[in-house]
Design a protein around this motif. Structure first.
Motif, mmCIF file in Angstrom:
data_model
loop_
_atom_site.group_PDB
_atom_site.id
_atom_site.type_symbol
_atom_site.label_atom_id
_atom_site.label_comp_id
_atom_site.label_asym_id
_atom_site.label_seq_id
_atom_site.Cartn_x
_atom_site.Cartn_y
_atom_site.Cartn_z
ATOM 1 N N UNK A 3 0.829 -1.229 0.095
ATOM 2 C CA UNK A 3 0.135 0.015 -0.030
ATOM 3 C C UNK A 3 0.861 1.423 -0.071
ATOM 4 N N UNK A 4 0.439 2.272 -0.792
ATOM 5 C CA UNK A 4 1.137 3.392 -0.828
ATOM 6 C C UNK A 4 0.844 4.243 0.630
ATOM 7 N N UNK A 5 1.940 4.543 1.362
ATOM 8 C CA UNK A 5 1.723 4.949 2.745
ATOM 9 C C UNK A 5 1.648 6.421 2.637
ATOM 10 N N UNK A 6 1.289 7.026 3.899
ATOM 11 C CA UNK A 6 1.247 8.619 4.076
ATOM 12 C C UNK A 6 2.799 9.084 3.726
ATOM 13 N N UNK A 7 3.859 8.235 4.367
ATOM 14 C CA UNK A 7 5.044 8.985 4.019
ATOM 15 C C UNK A 7 5.263 8.924 2.591
ATOM 16 N N UNK A 8 4.973 8.059 1.736
ATOM 17 C CA UNK A 8 5.364 7.999 0.264
ATOM 18 C C UNK A 8 4.283 9.144 -0.441
ATOM 19 N N UNK A 9 3.257 9.189 0.066
ATOM 20 C CA UNK A 9 2.369 10.396 -0.499
ATOM 21 C C UNK A 9 3.039 11.600 -0.293
ATOM 22 N N UNK A 10 3.597 11.878 1.025
ATOM 23 C CA UNK A 10 4.426 13.197 1.320
ATOM 24 C C UNK A 10 5.360 13.476 0.409
ATOM 25 N N UNK A 11 5.973 12.325 -0.064
ATOM 26 C CA UNK A 11 7.442 12.292 -0.859
ATOM 27 C C UNK A 11 6.557 12.792 -2.354
ATOM 28 N N UNK A 12 5.579 12.090 -2.754
ATOM 29 C CA UNK A 12 5.221 12.279 -3.999
ATOM 30 C C UNK A 12 4.714 13.723 -4.267
ATOM 31 N N UNK A 13 4.066 14.373 -2.918
ATOM 32 C CA UNK A 13 3.432 15.772 -3.116
ATOM 33 C C UNK A 13 4.646 16.665 -3.454
ATOM 34 N N UNK A 14 5.804 16.356 -3.223
ATOM 35 C CA UNK A 14 6.995 17.413 -3.093
ATOM 36 C C UNK A 14 7.933 17.116 -4.291
ATOM 37 N N UNK A 15 7.339 16.254 -5.219
ATOM 38 C CA UNK A 15 8.338 16.070 -6.289
ATOM 39 C C UNK A 15 8.129 17.036 -7.270
ATOM 40 N N UNK A 16 9.233 17.281 -8.224
ATOM 41 C CA UNK A 16 9.098 18.117 -9.404
ATOM 42 C C UNK A 16 9.096 17.464 -10.716
ATOM 43 N N UNK A 17 8.962 15.908 -10.594
ATOM 44 C CA UNK A 17 8.699 15.220 -11.904
ATOM 45 C C UNK A 17 8.937 13.522 -11.363
ATOM 46 N N UNK A 18 8.267 12.809 -12.300
ATOM 47 C CA UNK A 18 8.195 11.658 -12.416
ATOM 48 C C UNK A 18 9.023 10.844 -13.380
ATOM 49 N N UNK A 19 9.805 9.741 -13.187
ATOM 50 C CA UNK A 19 10.383 9.072 -14.029
ATOM 51 C C UNK A 19 9.504 7.667 -14.526
ATOM 52 N N UNK A 20 9.173 7.464 -15.799
ATOM 53 C CA UNK A 20 8.361 6.435 -16.103
ATOM 54 C C UNK A 20 9.130 5.496 -17.038
ATOM 55 N N UNK A 21 9.398 4.285 -16.648
ATOM 56 C CA UNK A 21 9.998 3.451 -17.579
ATOM 57 C C UNK A 21 9.025 2.470 -18.100
ATOM 58 N N UNK A 22 9.153 2.028 -19.535
ATOM 59 C CA UNK A 22 8.535 1.308 -20.144
ATOM 60 C C UNK A 22 9.553 0.328 -21.066
ATOM 61 N N UNK A 23 9.112 -0.701 -21.666
ATOM 62 C CA UNK A 23 9.711 -1.588 -22.629
ATOM 63 C C UNK A 23 9.036 -1.896 -23.474
ATOM 64 N N UNK A 24 9.539 -1.971 -24.805
ATOM 65 C CA UNK A 24 8.669 -2.663 -26.073
ATOM 66 C C UNK A 24 8.395 -3.951 -25.633
ATOM 67 N N UNK A 25 7.623 -4.621 -26.406
ATOM 68 C CA UNK A 25 7.281 -6.274 -26.464
ATOM 69 C C UNK A 25 8.489 -6.992 -26.414
ATOM 70 N N UNK A 26 9.499 -6.644 -27.084
ATOM 71 C CA UNK A 26 10.937 -7.187 -27.147
ATOM 72 C C UNK A 26 11.814 -6.784 -26.110
ATOM 73 N N UNK A 61 1.792 -2.188 -26.005
ATOM 74 C CA UNK A 61 2.384 -3.596 -26.455
ATOM 75 C C UNK A 61 2.555 -4.163 -25.066
ATOM 76 N N UNK A 62 2.971 -3.626 -24.158
ATOM 77 C CA UNK A 62 3.571 -4.204 -22.925
ATOM 78 C C UNK A 62 3.176 -3.493 -21.769
ATOM 79 N N UNK A 63 2.263 -3.761 -20.958
ATOM 80 C CA UNK A 63 1.759 -2.667 -19.911
ATOM 81 C C UNK A 63 2.593 -2.726 -18.653
ATOM 82 N N UNK A 64 3.762 -3.598 -18.542
ATOM 83 C CA UNK A 64 4.519 -3.415 -17.374
ATOM 84 C C UNK A 64 5.323 -2.289 -17.247
ATOM 85 N N UNK A 65 5.118 -1.418 -16.340
ATOM 86 C CA UNK A 65 6.164 -0.115 -16.084
ATOM 87 C C UNK A 65 6.796 -0.120 -14.997
ATOM 88 N N UNK A 66 7.738 0.783 -14.659
ATOM 89 C CA UNK A 66 8.206 1.303 -13.466
ATOM 90 C C UNK A 66 8.228 2.751 -13.451
#
Length: 134
Positions: A3-26, A61-66
Protein backbone atom coordinates in the motif's frame (compact mmCIF):
# COMPACT_ATOMS: atom_id res chain seq x y z
CA UNK A 1 -0.14 -6.13 -2.47
CA UNK A 2 1.79 -3.20 -0.93
CA UNK A 3 0.00 0.00 0.00
CA UNK A 4 1.09 3.53 -0.71
CA UNK A 5 1.71 4.99 2.75
CA UNK A 6 1.33 8.53 4.04
CA UNK A 7 5.15 8.91 3.94
CA UNK A 8 5.19 7.92 0.27
CA UNK A 9 2.33 10.34 -0.43
CA UNK A 10 4.30 13.14 1.24
CA UNK A 11 7.36 12.45 -0.93
CA UNK A 12 5.21 12.33 -4.07
CA UNK A 13 3.52 15.61 -3.18
CA UNK A 14 6.95 17.33 -3.10
CA UNK A 15 8.34 15.90 -6.31
CA UNK A 16 9.09 18.05 -9.31
CA UNK A 17 8.73 15.15 -11.71
CA UNK A 18 8.19 11.45 -12.18
CA UNK A 19 10.35 9.01 -14.13
CA UNK A 20 8.32 6.48 -16.14
CA UNK A 21 10.07 3.43 -17.55
CA UNK A 22 8.49 1.23 -20.21
CA UNK A 23 9.72 -1.39 -22.64
CA UNK A 24 8.69 -2.65 -26.04
CA UNK A 25 7.22 -6.14 -26.27
CA UNK A 26 10.78 -7.22 -27.20
CA UNK A 27 12.22 -5.64 -24.05
CA UNK A 28 13.85 -2.50 -25.48
CA UNK A 29 13.70 0.02 -22.61
CA UNK A 30 12.48 3.61 -22.67
CA UNK A 31 12.30 6.16 -19.85
CA UNK A 32 10.64 9.57 -19.85
CA UNK A 33 10.16 12.42 -17.44
CA UNK A 34 6.52 13.13 -16.62
CA UNK A 35 5.66 16.52 -15.17
CA UNK A 36 2.08 15.82 -14.16
CA UNK A 37 1.31 13.05 -11.70
CA UNK A 38 -0.48 12.20 -8.50
CA UNK A 39 -1.05 9.25 -6.20
CA UNK A 40 -4.79 8.66 -6.46
CA UNK A 41 -5.25 5.75 -4.05
CA UNK A 42 -3.30 3.30 -1.90
CA UNK A 43 -2.56 1.30 -5.04
CA UNK A 44 -2.77 3.63 -8.06
CA UNK A 45 -0.79 6.41 -9.67
CA UNK A 46 -2.14 8.92 -12.18
CA UNK A 47 0.32 10.24 -14.76
CA UNK A 48 -0.98 12.56 -17.46
CA UNK A 49 -0.18 11.91 -21.12
CA UNK A 50 0.54 15.20 -22.82
CA UNK A 51 3.40 14.25 -25.17
CA UNK A 52 3.70 10.45 -24.92
CA UNK A 53 4.32 8.72 -28.25
CA UNK A 54 6.88 5.95 -27.87
CA UNK A 55 5.78 5.51 -24.25
CA UNK A 56 2.15 5.04 -25.29
CA UNK A 57 3.08 2.52 -27.98
CA UNK A 58 5.20 0.61 -25.48
CA UNK A 59 2.41 0.46 -22.88
CA UNK A 60 -0.13 -0.67 -25.46
CA UNK A 61 2.23 -3.53 -26.41
CA UNK A 62 3.57 -4.24 -22.91
CA UNK A 63 1.70 -2.78 -19.91
CA UNK A 64 4.50 -3.48 -17.39
CA UNK A 65 6.01 -0.23 -16.12
CA UNK A 66 8.23 1.21 -13.41
CA UNK A 67 7.75 4.68 -11.95
CA UNK A 68 10.20 6.54 -9.70
CA UNK A 69 9.44 9.54 -7.52
CA UNK A 70 11.72 11.45 -5.16
CA UNK A 71 12.08 14.55 -3.00
CA UNK A 72 15.36 16.33 -3.78
CA UNK A 73 15.47 18.04 -0.37
CA UNK A 74 15.30 14.91 1.77
CA UNK A 75 16.59 12.47 -0.90
CA UNK A 76 13.71 10.15 -0.02
CA UNK A 77 12.43 8.22 -2.99
CA UNK A 78 10.38 5.25 -4.11
CA UNK A 79 10.03 3.03 -7.15
CA UNK A 80 6.70 1.50 -8.11
CA UNK A 81 6.33 -1.47 -10.43
CA UNK A 82 3.00 -2.41 -11.92
CA UNK A 83 0.76 -2.44 -14.95
CA UNK A 84 -0.59 0.59 -16.77
CA UNK A 85 -3.50 1.52 -18.98
CA UNK A 86 -4.83 4.70 -20.60
CA UNK A 87 -8.21 6.36 -20.10
CA UNK A 88 -9.42 9.15 -22.37
CA UNK A 89 -12.63 10.02 -20.56
CA UNK A 90 -14.20 9.81 -17.14
CA UNK A 91 -13.45 11.10 -13.66
CA UNK A 92 -9.74 10.20 -13.54
CA UNK A 93 -9.11 11.68 -17.00
CA UNK A 94 -10.91 14.86 -15.93
CA UNK A 95 -8.73 15.04 -12.82
CA UNK A 96 -5.63 14.72 -14.99
CA UNK A 97 -6.83 17.52 -17.28
CA UNK A 98 -7.40 19.74 -14.24
CA UNK A 99 -3.86 19.03 -12.94
CA UNK A 100 -2.33 20.08 -16.25
CA UNK A 101 -4.59 23.07 -16.90
CA UNK A 102 -4.02 24.50 -13.41
CA UNK A 103 -0.30 24.82 -14.14
CA UNK A 104 -0.01 25.07 -17.93
CA UNK A 105 -3.37 25.94 -19.47
CA UNK A 106 -1.90 26.03 -22.98
CA UNK A 107 -1.30 22.25 -22.93
CA UNK A 108 -3.88 19.68 -24.01
CA UNK A 109 -3.77 16.34 -22.17
CA UNK A 110 -4.40 13.31 -24.39
CA UNK A 111 -5.04 10.67 -21.73
CA UNK A 112 -4.77 9.65 -18.12
CA UNK A 113 -2.22 6.90 -17.56
CA UNK A 114 -3.23 4.82 -14.57
CA UNK A 115 -0.61 2.59 -12.97
CA UNK A 116 -1.85 -0.26 -10.79
CA UNK A 117 0.99 -0.66 -8.28
CA UNK A 118 2.09 -4.25 -7.62
CA UNK A 119 5.44 -3.62 -5.91
CA UNK A 120 7.09 -0.70 -4.10
CA UNK A 121 10.84 -0.30 -3.51
CA UNK A 122 12.71 2.12 -1.28
CA UNK A 123 15.08 4.40 -3.22
CA UNK A 124 16.24 6.46 -0.24
CA UNK A 125 20.02 6.32 0.21
CA UNK A 126 21.09 4.11 3.11
CA UNK A 127 20.76 0.58 4.42
CA UNK A 128 17.16 0.18 3.17
CA UNK A 129 17.89 1.33 -0.41
CA UNK A 130 16.57 -1.15 -2.95
CA UNK A 131 14.49 -3.03 -0.38
CA UNK A 132 10.99 -4.08 -1.40
CA UNK A 133 8.36 -2.66 0.91
CA UNK A 134 5.63 -4.88 2.31
Amino acid sequence: MPKITEEIKEVASKTRGWALATATKDGIPNVVAVAFGKLISESQILLVDVFMKKTRANIEANPNVAVAVWDMETLKGYQFKGTAHFETSGEIFDEGVQIVKSTMPQLTPKAALIVDVLQIYNLTPGAEAGKEMA
